[in-house]
Design an enzyme around this catalytic site. Structure first.
Site, short mmCIF file in Angstrom:
data_model
loop_
_atom_site.label_atom_id
_atom_site.label_comp_id
_atom_site.label_asym_id
_atom_site.label_seq_id
_atom_site.Cartn_x
_atom_site.Cartn_y
_atom_site.Cartn_z
N LYS A 29 0.84 -1.20 0.00
CA LYS A 29 0.00 0.00 0.00
C LYS A 29 0.87 1.25 0.00
O LYS A 29 0.68 2.15 -0.81
CB LYS A 29 -0.91 -0.03 1.23
N ARG A 99 -3.41 2.98 8.52
CA ARG A 99 -3.72 1.82 7.68
C ARG A 99 -2.57 0.82 7.68
O ARG A 99 -1.42 1.20 7.57
CB ARG A 99 -3.97 2.27 6.23
N GLY A 108 -8.59 -7.30 4.10
CA GLY A 108 -9.45 -7.39 5.28
C GLY A 108 -8.84 -8.14 6.45
O GLY A 108 -9.52 -8.39 7.44
N MET A 110 -6.13 -7.25 8.30
CA MET A 110 -5.64 -6.41 9.38
C MET A 110 -6.52 -5.17 9.47
O MET A 110 -7.42 -4.98 8.68
CB MET A 110 -4.19 -6.07 9.14
N ARG A 349 -3.23 -1.51 -6.33
CA ARG A 349 -2.38 -2.69 -6.21
C ARG A 349 -2.74 -3.61 -7.37
O ARG A 349 -3.82 -3.48 -7.95
CB ARG A 349 -2.60 -3.40 -4.88
N HIS A 471 -15.69 -9.52 0.28
CA HIS A 471 -14.70 -10.49 0.77
C HIS A 471 -14.87 -11.84 0.09
O HIS A 471 -13.91 -12.44 -0.39
CB HIS A 471 -14.88 -10.63 2.29
N SER A 798 14.36 -43.25 -15.75
CA SER A 798 13.17 -42.49 -15.45
C SER A 798 13.01 -42.48 -13.94
O SER A 798 12.92 -43.54 -13.33
CB SER A 798 11.95 -43.12 -16.12
N CYS A 865 8.75 -39.70 -13.85
CA CYS A 865 7.40 -40.19 -14.10
C CYS A 865 6.57 -40.29 -12.83
O CYS A 865 5.47 -40.80 -12.83
CB CYS A 865 7.44 -41.54 -14.82
N TYR A 885 12.83 -34.87 -20.14
CA TYR A 885 11.38 -34.70 -20.16
C TYR A 885 10.78 -34.92 -18.78
O TYR A 885 11.42 -35.49 -17.90
CB TYR A 885 10.74 -35.67 -21.16
P1 ADP Z 1 -7.63 -2.54 3.61
O1 ADP Z 1 -6.18 -2.79 3.54
O2 ADP Z 1 -8.35 -3.50 4.47
O3 ADP Z 1 -8.23 -2.31 2.28
P2 ADP Z 1 -7.46 0.30 3.92
O4 ADP Z 1 -6.29 0.80 4.68
O5 ADP Z 1 -7.32 0.35 2.46
O6 ADP Z 1 -7.79 -1.16 4.42
O7 ADP Z 1 -8.66 1.17 4.42
C1 ADP Z 1 -9.97 0.76 4.60
C2 ADP Z 1 -10.90 1.72 3.92
O8 ADP Z 1 -10.72 3.05 4.39
C3 ADP Z 1 -10.70 1.77 2.42
O9 ADP Z 1 -11.95 1.83 1.80
C4 ADP Z 1 -9.95 3.04 2.22
O10 ADP Z 1 -10.18 3.58 0.97
C5 ADP Z 1 -10.49 3.92 3.31
N1 ADP Z 1 -9.50 4.92 3.70
C6 ADP Z 1 -8.27 4.64 4.21
N2 ADP Z 1 -7.58 5.78 4.39
C7 ADP Z 1 -8.38 6.79 4.01
C8 ADP Z 1 -8.20 8.21 3.95
N3 ADP Z 1 -7.08 8.79 4.33
N4 ADP Z 1 -9.24 8.94 3.50
C9 ADP Z 1 -10.38 8.35 3.12
N5 ADP Z 1 -10.60 7.02 3.14
C10 ADP Z 1 -9.60 6.24 3.57
MG MG Z 2 -7.78 -1.06 0.97
#
Ligand code: ADP
Ligand code: MG
Ligand code: MG
Length: 940
Positions: A29, A99, A108, A110, A349, A471, A798, A865, A885
């Site tokens: 990220k 984050r 989802g 962490m 990503r 999810h 083989s 084989c 092979y």
């Molecule tokens: P995950 O890794 O579980 O996707 P994120 O860190 O991306 O968690 O954040 C969870 C949610 O919060 C995402 O929808 C993200 O876009 C939103 N979010 C995170 N940081 C900000 C920010 N600075 N401003 C607005 N929304 C945010």
């Molecule tokens: Mg995210």
């Protein structure tokens, strides 16, 4: 003075300190936020605390390096300047999110905290600044809730426990007669903040922290802490992510999608992640924040709708989509937020995708000249090809089911392929049912990370809520599972363990009943439907579809062509019957690497002749029984030679312990006794006398032919006669006769002598010669060690790595099921050595055997084989060892081809890459420590 270690990287404005390549340090990220800043995209400023801090944290009793604090303060200052607001300022407060972000994405797994920096004072400032108290209190109550859940540990541990904040929130809505969160007014939200804080005080005994700096450090600690939470650990295990990687923490200024109807938030894929089609694919919600889109609580709108509602924003977003694909040369998964009509990018990503989509996109991107063929090969995991070969429903049965009114509903086509199975309504039940051997469809209102084990055990996943990026959809695609998501018409009743359908009162599905889901169309159908081969199979094998009619086939064909042009390994197949051999050829096999003659012994009446042969008391009796078998075996081999039409065919002489052929039921014994015209008791006695304590190490392999040369004689005759007969008809033949389980040259010599004598006889009788080879299967450690000697006689090797694994480890393949799973689970072994070749042990023997063999006979043909011949990482190993092979089951031929091509491509890549120094020492040390801990825990 030593240079200070850099633990914090700023991003924002026009230039970031990080970049995409720094994923190991900044997490995915953080690295990509930096990259997006660097290519000029709008990203709210922030900073990343490196993964090294996480590692340090866990190695130093959850303490931070002492330089960290100053670096964070300095970076925060930069963010304040960039955003024109100050953290904790009563008039003009800067709010941030905290984050997580590991090197590999862990959706989802962490935790994230949004709107951090709010307290009773800054709230007032923000209200004055925005003139929007509802928005401010909405943000505040979200913050207190998230902070309470994530940092203060109020989040429920068990699925069925309630989140205390949700209880309060629901009550508030109920008391006011509201349905939606959005109906709550500023005053309600303000009350909620107070009530939330009271709940926190009650549960933890502490006040909610008002100081923004305390809030910040609390959240940073919680993110690092979440790296070791149970969901994250399970996820890492399933996805082979090592614990020592650690997570980074991103602190980023907030932008607000919850500022009203000109604001919103969304997620999208730059291409369709399920089908791979080059279309923008995503979902968004107006007046929403963060996870609202993926939480499944409100059903989001498709991205195409944004084009109607806010065309200017859509155009900008679509432009960014193109910039990103061009820059990354990849399909990306993005998060964005619109704050009062302005677009902000929050994440990008490389997008998760189905194997199906991965293949289509890689092939398309070559055609679009975004990437080259090598890169396309690099991007596709060989096992993903399974998804191109995956079954679809029998269309007639499906049509019939629909005519009968069994179509229950339609959801989103989140993971392609067709699956039919018994309904499980919880992940735990899914695991149990699958353990009983039933195909399972896991049906949930929505899934969450703790469901992953149950999802893994299921054939398919069906959810009632949530979109294409929920999810369930993400994880299912990654696992390669069939998935239908967001099927809103389903009423799933966990308590009564049944499913009903809105508007279809006649349908009730109880847990354990069959349902069928089509992950390519989204259809959910009551009852069982037979599945049938994919389009590729229909073109290649059943020939019921024209290549031109199938886009999927054409994609497959391009990929296979590229794989063929790169790979150096030959690909053969393990097949005992002409039809199997033909299938393999259709997939592109170039010969048979293993034809097990004993499999032919079970067809029709043959088994009776085989049994007669085994229980014979005299050589004459045995010969008589073998005479019955000769024409049958000859016919089989002839069929195979004909099907293989000039490709080499390796035929192994009889290998298994004889007890495998003997009758065990009273009825069979009686019948055999009658047939042989001997008393039943005598036969029973004979069978008992053949009993072995350790049949896998007993009377089997070449030992059979050494004790009973007439068996080898008969088989050699059958093979050579078949070959000559075929050759007389103008069919090219390349027989390779393989002697199993040889541990010493003398064993081989004895068998070889018989084969050559018989062959000479047949040539003389028929007046025609064919070329043939006599070689051996290497499956004993002693054979590897004495391979230079054995190669004096053997014309090819083989590697029978199933037995070689068994004999090297001393693990009985038939009994290892009791303990091997635990070995893998506890990481005593990295993987099941019967699935993936054990490179350090068995692999070393394979290498030694190959090198020693070739030291005697430099052009020795070497193949594999065992089952490993179709396992991608084992194939790569075989390439490195320099084999000629690999041989695998027919349906794995395309996978082996791709793996063989990737082995070459990886070599090319490594040649160009400067050697990277790794921290190998500390890694192993850490692993040892972790393992020790695990063992200690077990002992307790
Ligand atoms: P995950 O890794 O579980 O996707 P994120 O860190 O991306 O968690 O954040 C969870 C949610 O919060 C995402 O929808 C993200 O876009 C939103 N979010 C995170 N940081 C900000 C920010 N600075 N401003 C607005 N929304 C945010
Ligand atoms: Mg995210
Ligand atoms: Mg064997």
């Amino acid at each position: 003075m030593p240079k200070r270690k850099k633990y914090v990287y700023f991003f924002g404005g026009k230039k970031a300190e990080g970049k995409a390549e720094k994923k190991a340090l900044l997490g995915g990220k953080g690295a990509n936020l930096a990259e997006m800043v660097n290519i000029g995209l709008p990203v709210p400023a922030g900073f990343t605390i490196t993964t090294e801090v996480c590692t340090y944290y866990y190695e130093n009793k959850k303490k931070y390096p002492k330089e960290l604090k100053d670096q964070v303060v300095a970076a925060l200052k930069k963010v304040e300047i960039e955003m024109g607001a100050e953290f904790g300022d009563p008039k003009n407060p800067l709010l941030v999110s905290v984050r997580s972000g590991a090197r590999a994405s862990m959706p989802g797994m962490m935790d994230t905290v949004l709107n951090l920096g709010l307290n009773d004072v800054t709230v007032q400032g923000l209200i004055e600044k925005t003139n929007n108290p509802r928005f401010v209190y909405d943000s505040y109550r979200r913050f207190v809730q998230m902070y309470g859940d994530v940092v203060l540990g109020l989040k429920p541990v068990h699925k069925h426990d309630e989140d205390p904040f949700e209880v309060i929130l629901e009550k508030k809505k109920h008391d006011n007669g509201f349905k939606l969160d959005t109906e709550l007014t500023a005053d309600h939200l303000k009350e909620l903040v107070h009530e939330f804080k009271t709940a926190i005080k009650e549960k933890t005994g502490h006040d909610f922290p008002e100081n923004p700096m305390d809030q910040l450090w609390g959240s940073v600690g919680a993110v690092f802490g979440s790296w070791m939470n149970e969901r994250a650990i399970v996820y890492r295990k399933l996805n082979n992510i090592p614990a020592w990687w650690g997570t980074a923490v991103n602190v980023q200024s907030m932008v607000f999608g919850n500022m009203g109807e000109d604001s919103g938030t969304g997620v999208a894929f730059t291409r369709d992640a399920a089908t791979g089609e080059n279309v923008f694919y995503g979902e968004y919600l107006f007046n929403a924040q963060g996870e609202d889109v993926v939480a499944g609580t409100r059903t989001p709108l498709p991205i195409a709708k944004l084009n109607e509602e806010a065309p200017v924003i859509y155009k900008q977003l679509d432009g960014i989509r193109k910039i990103l694909e061009k820059h990354y040369k990849e399909m990306l998964d993005i998060e964005f937020t619109i704050q009062q009509g302005k677009l902000w990018m929050l994440q990008c990503r490389v997008g998760k995708r189905t194997g199906f989509a991965a293949i289509k996109m890689a092939v398309d991107m070559v055609k679009e000249k975004l990437i080259d063929k090598e890169e396309a090969l690099r991007r596709i995991e060989p096992n993903q090809l399974n998804q191109l070969l995956r079954p679809i429903f029998d269309l007639d049965q499906k049509r019939k089911a629909i005519e009968e009114g069994r179509l229950m509903a339609k959801g989103l086509n989140a993971g392609p392929g067709a699956a039919s199975g018994k309904v499980a309504l919880s992940a735990q039940d899914a695991e149990l049912m699958a353990a009983n051997g039933d195909p399972v469809i896991l049906v949930r209102i929505e899934t969450s990370p703790e469901d992953i084990k149950g999802m893994d055990a299921s054939e398919g996943i069906l959810t009632a809520r949530g979109g294409m990026t929920s999810h369930a959809a993400l994880v299912a695609r990654q696992m390669g599972k069939v998935c239908v998501a967001g099927c809103g018409a389903l009423r799933i009743n966990y308590r009564e363990r049944k499913i009903t359908v809105e508007g279809k009162e006649n349908i009730v599905i109880n847990e354990g009943d069959y349902i069928s889901i089509d992950g390519s169309t989204g259809e959910v159908i009551q009852g069982k439907i037979e599945t049938k081969p994919s389009e590729v199979i229909q073109v290649v094998l059943t020939k019921t579809l024209e290549p031109k009619q199938s886009d999927t086939y054409q994609t497959y064909e391009s990929l296979m062509k590229w794989a063929d042009s790169y790979r150096k390994l030959g690909i053969r197949t393990n097949a005992d019957q002409p039809d199997q051999a033909l299938n393999a050829i259709a997939f592109g096999a170039e010969g048979i690497g293993l034809c097990r003659t004993e499999h032919m012994f079970f067809g029709g009446d043959r088994i009776m002749s085989v049994r007669k042969m085994i229980v014979s008391e005299t050589k004459e009796d045995r010969k008589a029984a073998l005479d019955e078998l000769l024409p049958l075996q000859r016919e089989d081999f002839y069929g195979i030679f004909k099907a293989m039409n000039g490709y080499p065919v390796t035929i192994r002489t009889l290998d298994p312990p004889l007890h495998e052929f003997l009758p065990s039921t009273e009825k069979d014994i009686r019948e055999l006794a009658e047939e042989l015209n001997i008393p039943e008791t005598k036969l029973v006695e004979k069978i008992h006398s053949l009993h072995e304590f350790n049949p896998m190490l007993g009377f089997r392999g070449c030992r059979l032919g050494i004790l009973y040369p007439e068996i080898t004689e008969m088989q050699a005759r059958a093979i050579v006669e078949a070959a000559v007969n075929a050759a007389l008809e103008g069919i090219k033949v390349k027989p390779e006769i393989m002697i199993p389980l040889v541990g010493d040259l003398n064993e081989f010599r004895m068998q070889e002598k018989i084969v050559r004598r018989v062959a000479a006889e047949v040539f003389k009788e028929k007046g025609k010669k064919v070329n043939y080879l006599v070689g051996t299967m290497i499956e004993l450690p002693r054979a590897c060690v004495t391979a230079d000697k054995i190669a004096e006689g053997a014309e090819f090797f083989s590697f029978g790595t199933n037995d070689l694994t068994q004999t090297t480890f001393g693990f009985s393949r038939d009994d290892a099921g009791k303990f091997l799973p635990l070995y893998v689970q506890d990481e005593i072994l990295p993987t099941d050595p019967f699935e993936t070749l054990d490179k350090n042990g068995v692999g070393e023997l394979v290498k030694m055997g190959t090198e020693k063999g070739r030291s005697t006979r430099h052009d020795l043909k070497v193949g594999i084989c065992g089952e490993h011949g179709g396992d991608p990482s084992s194939v790569e190993f075989c390439h490195k060892v320099g084999m000629n092979y690999v041989s695998c089951s027919p349906f794995r031929v395309p996978i082996a081809k791709l793996a063989a091509a990737r082995a070459v491509v990886n070599e090319l890549t490594n040649k160009h890459k400067p050697t990277v120094r790794t921290k190998k020492k500390s890694i192993t040390k850490k692993k040892v420590a972790v393992r020790k801990k695990a063992v200690a825990k077990k002992k307790k």
